[in-house]
Design a protein around this motif. Structure first.
Motif: not given
Length: 135
Positions: A1-22
């Motif tokens: 499985x080849x996960x690119x850095x852009x995908x990891x960055x987007x996943x982390x950013x989405x999780x940070x936005x999700x956490x910020x709403x709480x």
């Protein structure tokens, strides 16, 4: 499985936005208001939550389950362009209200998550547009 850095960055950013709403976005003495407080944000907080979940879900499916067939475009925009728009919108929203008196850490985390999603979308777009070298 080849996960690119852009995908990891987007996943982390989405999780940070999700956490910020709480977290609290505004504080008034001992009282605070998060993204779901109907008197202050209501619809905007729920919209940010849904957009963050969308970025997380689409990016995770594209990265961890490439055999699944997701559309490459939606309404004429690529998925990376949509993620870029979501990242910029989250950044502008979080950054703009972080200068209001009484703003709390949730606004800055929303802006940080927006930056991460936007950077990840640009990295993914560049990775998708680079032709692979064949020998």
């Amino acid at each position: 499985m080849d996960i690119r850095p852009g995908a990891i960055t987007m996943l982390i950013g989405g999780v940070v936005i999700f956490i910020s709403t709480f977290l609290d976005w505004f504080g008034f003495g001992p009282f605070g208001a998060n993204a779901y407080d109907g008197d202050f944000f209501g619809f905007t907080g729920i919209l940010l939550l849904l957009l963050a979940l969308d970025v997380i879900a689409v990016t995770a499916i594209r990265a961890f389950a490439p055999q699944e067939n997701l559309p490459n475009e939606l309404l004429g925009f690529s998925m990376n362009e949509i993620a870029l728009f979501v990242g910029i919108a989250a950044f502008v929203w979080g950054f703009s209200i972080s200068f209001v008196d009484g703003s709390e850490s949730g606004t800055l985390l929303c802006a940080l998550g927006g930056i991460l999603v936007a950077v990840g979308a640009v990295l993914e777009h560049r990775a998708d547009s680079v032709p692979s070298a064949t020998i």
